[in-house]
Design a protein around this motif. Sequence first.
Motif, PDB file in Angstrom:
ATOM      1  N   VAL A  64      38.763 -19.975 -18.882  1.00 48.77           N
ATOM      2  CA  VAL A  64      37.941 -20.644 -17.872  1.00 48.77           C
ATOM      3  C   VAL A  64      37.885 -19.889 -16.555  1.00 48.77           C
ATOM      4  CG1 VAL A  64      37.664 -22.772 -16.520  1.00 48.77           C
ATOM      5  CG2 VAL A  64      38.389 -22.890 -18.917  1.00 48.77           C
ATOM      6  N   ARG A  65      38.967 -19.204 -16.205  1.00 52.25           N
ATOM      7  CA  ARG A  65      39.008 -18.542 -14.900  1.00 52.25           C
ATOM      8  C   ARG A  65      37.991 -17.413 -14.849  1.00 52.25           C
ATOM      9  NH1 ARG A  65      44.257 -17.682 -11.535  1.00 52.25           N
ATOM     10  NH2 ARG A  65      45.653 -19.228 -12.382  1.00 52.25           N
ATOM     11  N   LYS A  66      36.874 -17.698 -14.233  1.00 50.18           N
ATOM     12  CA  LYS A  66      35.793 -16.719 -14.076  1.00 50.18           C
ATOM     13  C   LYS A  66      35.368 -16.687 -12.606  1.00 50.18           C
ATOM     14  CE  LYS A  66      35.530 -16.518 -18.630  1.00 50.18           C
ATOM     15  NZ  LYS A  66      36.010 -15.349 -19.388  1.00 50.18           N
ATOM     16  N   LEU A  72      37.647 -19.273  -3.732  1.00 54.93           N
ATOM     17  CA  LEU A  72      38.685 -20.004  -3.020  1.00 54.93           C
ATOM     18  C   LEU A  72      38.743 -19.577  -1.562  1.00 54.93           C
ATOM     19  CD1 LEU A  72      41.594 -19.813  -5.638  1.00 54.93           C
ATOM     20  CD2 LEU A  72      40.009 -21.696  -5.260  1.00 54.93           C
ATOM     21  N   ALA A  73      38.612 -18.281  -1.320  1.00 55.83           N
ATOM     22  CA  ALA A  73      38.667 -17.789   0.065  1.00 55.83           C
ATOM     23  C   ALA A  73      37.505 -18.331   0.894  1.00 55.83           C
ATOM     24  CB  ALA A  73      38.659 -16.265   0.078  1.00 55.83           C
ATOM     25  N   ASP A  74      36.314 -18.436   0.274  1.00 52.02           N
ATOM     26  CA  ASP A  74      35.151 -18.975   0.988  1.00 52.02           C
ATOM     27  C   ASP A  74      35.383 -20.434   1.380  1.00 52.02           C
ATOM     28  OD1 ASP A  74      33.727 -16.607   0.756  1.00 52.02           O
ATOM     29  OD2 ASP A  74      32.866 -17.171  -1.176  1.00 52.02           O
ATOM     30  N   LEU A  75      35.888 -21.210   0.416  1.00 48.10           N
ATOM     31  CA  LEU A  75      36.127 -22.625   0.682  1.00 48.10           C
ATOM     32  C   LEU A  75      37.214 -22.795   1.739  1.00 48.10           C
ATOM     33  CD1 LEU A  75      35.979 -23.958  -2.981  1.00 48.10           C
ATOM     34  CD2 LEU A  75      34.333 -24.447  -1.163  1.00 48.10           C
ATOM     35  N   PRO A 190      42.021 -28.138 -11.234  1.00 48.14           N
ATOM     36  CA  PRO A 190      42.277 -27.276 -12.387  1.00 48.14           C
ATOM     37  C   PRO A 190      41.496 -25.961 -12.288  1.00 48.14           C
ATOM     38  CG  PRO A 190      41.924 -29.536 -13.103  1.00 48.14           C
ATOM     39  CD  PRO A 190      41.604 -29.495 -11.633  1.00 48.14           C
ATOM     40  N   TYR A 191      42.162 -24.876 -12.635  1.00 48.16           N
ATOM     41  CA  TYR A 191      41.582 -23.529 -12.598  1.00 48.16           C
ATOM     42  C   TYR A 191      41.214 -23.089 -11.185  1.00 48.16           C
ATOM     43  CZ  TYR A 191      40.822 -25.253 -17.342  1.00 48.16           C
ATOM     44  OH  TYR A 191      40.989 -25.848 -18.576  1.00 48.16           O
ATOM     45  N   GLY A 192      41.533 -23.897 -10.178  1.00 47.62           N
ATOM     46  CA  GLY A 192      41.119 -23.604  -8.813  1.00 47.62           C
ATOM     47  C   GLY A 192      39.652 -23.865  -8.566  1.00 47.62           C
ATOM     48  N   ASN A 193      38.983 -24.530  -9.507  1.00 44.73           N
ATOM     49  CA  ASN A 193      37.526 -24.724  -9.423  1.00 44.73           C
ATOM     50  C   ASN A 193      37.181 -26.087  -8.822  1.00 44.73           C
ATOM     51  OD1 ASN A 193      37.152 -22.264 -10.603  1.00 44.73           O
ATOM     52  ND2 ASN A 193      36.534 -23.055 -12.604  1.00 44.73           N
TER      53      ASN A 193
END
Length: 296
Positions: A64-66, A72-75, A190-193
């Motif tokens: 999933v990590r794509k 993450l940095a933008d958010l 989850p997945y940082g998404n």
Amino acid sequence: MKPFRTLAACLLAITLCQGCGQNPGNSNNNPEAKSQKISQADLTNLNPRLGGTPELQAGAEGNVRKPHPMSLADLHKKYPTYYVLNGPRSKRQVALTFDDAPDNVFTPQVLDALKAAGVKATFFVIGNRAEAHPDIMARIVREGHVVGNHSYSHPNLPKLADPRFREEVTRTDRIIRSYTGSTPTLFRPPYGNTDENQILWLTSLGKRIVGWNVDSLDWKGLDADQVSTNILGHILPGSIILQHAAGGEGEDLSGTVAAIPRIVKSLKKDGVEFVTVDTLLNVKRDKESNRTGSKQ
């Protein structure tokens, strides 16, 4: 012409013999093929699913990590107060965090390692796994670790409609509260998404969305040396370290378990203090939070 034909025939025969010796399908001549089969058998034996642990709904990390449109940095840059990747650089403190707990294979080993090392960590737990393993969930709380929300079934959140996304969060909040006595402030997608609308809704509940700035990459099945290098090679004051205390189907986290004492010993020697995420970020907890150790 006859000598030329004889030479060509010899060269052809040599080429064919070499090709046979390099046949990748011949496992007797390919030690790597044997090694892969053994490794897969080991992973099957380590499969948390065999112990009744619910599977990650959207699949293993590696599937999933794509790259996604807003990183993450933008958010973090847009919502620095609510979406955090690290703590302040002013103190020599770091936070160990463990995702996807609990299961009955790796989570107890992580807890044993943390107890032996004398440090507390932050566990981002999955609701349906907490329901499946109430004794291990109670142990996490009883031993003084902080519990954050990691959704109920570990879906890829941006793909969910709002009602389903909110239920993933609130349902897990209720489960965690039954163990700790308070609603968790910390949330890790989850997945940082996640997306902006979800961040805004989470902040309306007073939550902090917690990312990371040091990734162990343990979900790749790395050994202890590799996990330790990935962490120790990127540590700064205020780092939030991502590891896993359970995984997806077939994921081997024995490397991250074995790396814990090495990481703790090395950083303590350098005068680094291990704290939980709420302490690192100065987030207040309810007085009863994480002290009951049993369901209310």
